[in-house]
Design an enzyme around this catalytic site. Sequence first.
Site, mmCIF file in Angstrom:
data_model
loop_
_atom_site.group_PDB
_atom_site.id
_atom_site.type_symbol
_atom_site.label_atom_id
_atom_site.label_comp_id
_atom_site.label_asym_id
_atom_site.label_seq_id
_atom_site.Cartn_x
_atom_site.Cartn_y
_atom_site.Cartn_z
ATOM 1 C CD1 TRP A 184 -1.890 -2.107 2.260
ATOM 2 C CD2 TRP A 184 -2.847 -1.577 0.308
ATOM 3 N NE1 TRP A 184 -2.823 -3.078 1.974
ATOM 4 C CE2 TRP A 184 -3.429 -2.780 0.778
ATOM 5 C CE3 TRP A 184 -3.290 -1.044 -0.906
ATOM 6 C CZ2 TRP A 184 -4.433 -3.444 0.082
ATOM 7 C CZ3 TRP A 184 -4.276 -1.711 -1.606
ATOM 8 C CH2 TRP A 184 -4.842 -2.888 -1.105
ATOM 9 C CB ALA A 265 2.069 12.229 6.464
ATOM 10 N NE ARG A 266 -0.613 9.028 11.782
ATOM 11 C CZ ARG A 266 -0.125 8.245 12.728
ATOM 12 N NH1 ARG A 266 0.353 8.774 13.859
ATOM 13 N NH2 ARG A 266 -0.095 6.934 12.578
ATOM 14 C CD GLU A 386 0.191 8.826 6.013
ATOM 15 O OE1 GLU A 386 0.927 8.607 6.988
ATOM 16 O OE2 GLU A 386 0.615 8.971 4.864
#
Length: 407
Positions: A184, A265-266, A386
């Site tokens: 993924w 990233a979150r 995430e």
Amino acid sequence: MTHATLTDQSITHSTKQDLFESPDFYDIDDLLTEEHKMIRQAVRDFVKKEISPIIESCAQQAIFPKDIVRKFGDIGAFGPTIPTEYNPNGGLDYISYGLMMQEIERGDSGMRSTASVQGSLVMFPIYQYGSEAQRQKYLPKLASGEYLGCFGLTEPDHGSNPGGMTTNFRDAGDHYLLNGSKMWISNSPYADVAVVWAKNEAGRIHGLIVERGMEGFSAPEIHQKWSLRASITGELVFDNVKVPKENLLPGISGLRGPLSCLDSARYGIAWGALGAAMDCYDTARRYAAEREQFGKPIAGFQLIQKKLAEMLTEITKAQLVCWRLGKLKNEGKATTAQISLAKRNNVEIALHIAREARQILGGMGITGEYPIMRHMMNLESVVTYEGTHDIHLLILGHDITGIQAFR
């Protein structure tokens, strides 16, 4: 189904004008600087010109518009908080970064994934934990879009438990031998550079920079996705890959390294999901004002007004969460739990708003004539990657109680 490229399948350009207007019920623009607003407008104009005309065709045909990578580089969408020493378009604050992700995901979640993986999961660890030679070698090319990067953490059997990873490397004299696989992975089939997290002989996690073309390294595409169809997703497979020792990130070891990247990233996802919510709300509001039933626009019916009022309420709350979190990030104070709250809340409200907007549009809501169903399908991935919705809940639970519910 295989992702087509621009060279073997044409993308249809929509002639429908993108009329998006951002809701701002609490005058949150008053909290932004003029630079923030200029950056947001520049990215909004870019999305309307470069993404909106092609995105429905790309999603319907499962085409990744590869030339968007260079265009993102041109507008400074990759690693905008990286210092200008390594990124000529960098040096921006975290609110600017958030606004950029908001506008790009307003266009499409897959397009925002391309940008945020490059900036938060590839450029960030190289800048934060890499050697000066690594920074000079990779960051300028990643910033410009000459290189596309990906981030190798999730494995087929280890998603929410990254510490259980089995991908490993061992010392083989003048190089390391890397073995294992990742799953993924956004951008991987086209990536020139992969930041890969693996365990050494002692079981300690380290980051390694793996380059396309290294013998034994492959990145097969994952096919038949119903979500993020305009994005490219794949695996990373390592079969005795010889990785030069200078490609080890020297500044970090342990799980803290990849988790800090995920925090970055979150944070961007929290802003991005808000952009998708805004687009669904604005689309539903416009449609309700134009669509007539029983002799008047459906916007005049109580249940439609209830849906729109609840959408706007949740968007306004999410805007305030993003702005405050951005201030905390700028001050170096944002915690993992605070970022988890924003990611979890904003993706949840975006999914709910997409579903309510789809109902307002009725049958038209499932067509590519409008963006609602595409956003809804995309957000089904965003709510999982995430950190899943439930894992973020447990991160908050740990912060509240001091008791870890999982290891």
